[in-house]
Design a protein around this motif. Structure first.
Motif, PDB file in Angstrom:
ATOM      1  N   VAL A 167       6.397  -5.499  -3.932  1.00 29.57           N
ATOM      2  CA  VAL A 167       7.781  -5.895  -3.309  1.00 29.57           C
ATOM      3  C   VAL A 167       8.862  -5.512  -4.385  1.00 29.57           C
ATOM      4  N   VAL A 168       9.595  -4.575  -3.891  1.00 31.27           N
ATOM      5  CA  VAL A 168      10.784  -3.915  -4.673  1.00 31.27           C
ATOM      6  C   VAL A 168      12.009  -4.153  -3.934  1.00 31.27           C
ATOM      7  N   ASN A 169      12.994  -4.802  -4.568  1.00 32.06           N
ATOM      8  CA  ASN A 169      14.052  -5.489  -4.160  1.00 32.06           C
ATOM      9  C   ASN A 169      13.967  -6.258  -2.694  1.00 32.06           C
ATOM     10  N   GLY A 170      12.946  -7.016  -2.609  1.00 35.55           N
ATOM     11  CA  GLY A 170      12.704  -8.096  -1.425  1.00 35.55           C
ATOM     12  C   GLY A 170      11.996  -7.281  -0.548  1.00 35.55           C
ATOM     13  N   ALA A 171      11.403  -6.195  -0.868  1.00 34.21           N
ATOM     14  CA  ALA A 171      10.739  -5.454   0.616  1.00 34.21           C
ATOM     15  C   ALA A 171       9.531  -4.772   0.068  1.00 34.21           C
ATOM     16  N   PRO A 172       8.364  -4.695   0.744  1.00 33.02           N
ATOM     17  CA  PRO A 172       7.032  -3.944   0.190  1.00 33.02           C
ATOM     18  C   PRO A 172       7.449  -2.568   0.149  1.00 33.02           C
ATOM     19  N   ARG A 173       7.032  -2.135  -0.659  1.00 30.24           N
ATOM     20  CA  ARG A 173       7.091  -0.581  -1.420  1.00 30.24           C
ATOM     21  C   ARG A 173       5.735  -0.092  -1.642  1.00 30.24           C
ATOM     22  N   VAL A 174       5.422   0.942  -1.254  1.00 29.26           N
ATOM     23  CA  VAL A 174       4.273   1.903  -1.648  1.00 29.26           C
ATOM     24  C   VAL A 174       4.288   2.453  -2.863  1.00 29.26           C
ATOM     25  N   THR A 175       3.484   2.014  -3.866  1.00 23.59           N
ATOM     26  CA  THR A 175       3.298   2.311  -5.113  1.00 23.59           C
ATOM     27  C   THR A 175       2.359   3.485  -5.526  1.00 23.59           C
ATOM     28  N   LYS A 176       1.269   3.558  -4.685  1.00 20.65           N
ATOM     29  CA  LYS A 176       0.157   4.597  -4.693  1.00 20.65           C
ATOM     30  C   LYS A 176      -0.344   4.490  -3.328  1.00 20.65           C
ATOM     31  N   SER A 177      -0.871   5.761  -3.196  1.00 13.56           N
ATOM     32  CA  SER A 177      -1.549   6.036  -1.913  1.00 13.56           C
ATOM     33  C   SER A 177      -2.639   7.199  -1.996  1.00 13.56           C
ATOM     34  N   ALA A 178      -3.558   7.055  -1.105  1.00 14.55           N
ATOM     35  CA  ALA A 178      -4.743   8.114  -1.254  1.00 14.55           C
ATOM     36  C   ALA A 178      -5.238   8.428   0.028  1.00 14.55           C
ATOM     37  N   TYR A 179      -6.059   9.635   0.126  1.00 15.83           N
ATOM     38  CA  TYR A 179      -6.630   9.760   1.373  1.00 15.83           C
ATOM     39  C   TYR A 179      -8.215  10.255   1.068  1.00 15.83           C
ATOM     40  N   TYR A 180      -9.408  10.158   1.789  1.00 17.90           N
ATOM     41  CA  TYR A 180     -10.560  10.194   1.536  1.00 17.90           C
ATOM     42  C   TYR A 180     -11.436  10.973   2.433  1.00 17.90           C
TER      43      TYR A 180
END
Length: 290
Positions: A274-287
């Motif tokens: 949660v960043v500034n009250g809203a969910p935010r992606v901090t890391k991502s990946a594909y496999y």
């Protein structure tokens, strides 16, 4: 980014098709003239201008374990891409793919002083590859061990970080059927130490366009939570990477090769806080599969 033609790998009879849990699936269509997922890995490395030793490490893993025995994940945090490799052996104590074996394969290129007892019933482990490792600025100084969670009514697993001096609990992973367990998934995501209620927009986490996946994994981690959409086709992989603002040259390759990748299933993961009250992606990946 033009990929070296030598890195374009065509599918062959007898190739294995498996998701990031190394569970086999039938390809979605004809495979003749199509591409292997290894080609996507090579392109990811090329887009990141990866050190040549990273290619050599990947090649050593495939040569040492055999094709279709390693899962790769291209992970992006900010503008930096790293790669994680996952090794499975569901025979546990009777395993043939062990920590010792993989570290021995990699020792000439990426040494490690780590040890982990083969008498413990892990079914999976992983390790991270990055530029510092390739340049010899660090050893393999951490592996991640995964063990089962018997007695749970939900299929789940536990992850521990192993270093020279520490064994640290990191993550709990819970597996759901994305088609039949929607309510349970939403309940699990909402029940988090990191997220405020009420007013949480679950669609900002459970992306509707990817909820057609086969399996959805909810991960509870120390510093954030995570979602993994397992078994999405190439079109949904492109949608995900566009939404995540991956480099255009990386996504453009997938668009251009869409037809030759249409027989494959991929997996996508996001970590969020949660960043500034809203969910935010901090890391991502594909496999994919090597």
């Amino acid at each position: 980014m033009r990929l070296d033609p030598a890195r374009i790998e065509l599918a062959e009879p007898g190739d294995r098709y498996a998701d990031y849990c190394l569970w086999d699936y039938e390809p979605l269509g004809p495979t003749r003239g199509r591409l292997r997922q290894a080609t996507v890995l090579w392109h990811s490395l090329a887009c990141a201008r990866a050190h040549p030793r990273l290619y050599a490490i990947c090649e050593a893993l495939r040569a040492g374990l055999g094709p279709g025995r390693s899962v790769w994940g291209a992970k992006r945090r900010g503008d930096v891409t790293t790669w994680e490799f996952y090794f499975y052996d569901y025979e546990r104590l009777e395993r043939t793919v062990s920590v010792e074996r993989v570290l021995e394969i990699l020792a000439p290129l990426a040494p490690s002083r780590l040890r982990y007892s083969g008498r413990r019933p892990y079914f999976m482990f992983s390790l991270d590859l990055d530029e510092a490792l390739a340049r010899g600025e660090r050893e393999i100084d951490q592996i991640n061990i995964y063990v089962g969670n018997p007695g749970s009514t939900v299929s789940s697993g536990l992850s521990y970080a192993v270093t020279e001096t520490d064994l640290r609990f990191d993550n709990l992973y819970c597996f759901f059927d994305a088609r039949t367990e929607r309510d349970a998934i939403r309940d699990k995501v909402a029940c988090s130490a990191h997220l405020d209620q009420p007013g949480l927009d679950l669609d900002a986490i459970l992306w509707p366009e990817l909820m057609t996946c086969r399996t959805l994994v909810v991960a509870n981690k120390r510093l954030c939570d995570g979602i993994y959409f397992s078994r999405v086709d190439i079109d949904l992989l492109i949608v995900a990477l566009e939404r995540l603002h991956y480099p255009e040259e990386e996504v453009a390759f997938l668009r251009e090769e869409r037809r030759r990748l249409a027989h494959l299933l991929f997996d996508v993961g996001i970590d969020y806080a949660v960043v500034n009250g809203a969910p935010r992606v901090t890391k991502s990946a594909y496999y994919g599969l090597l």
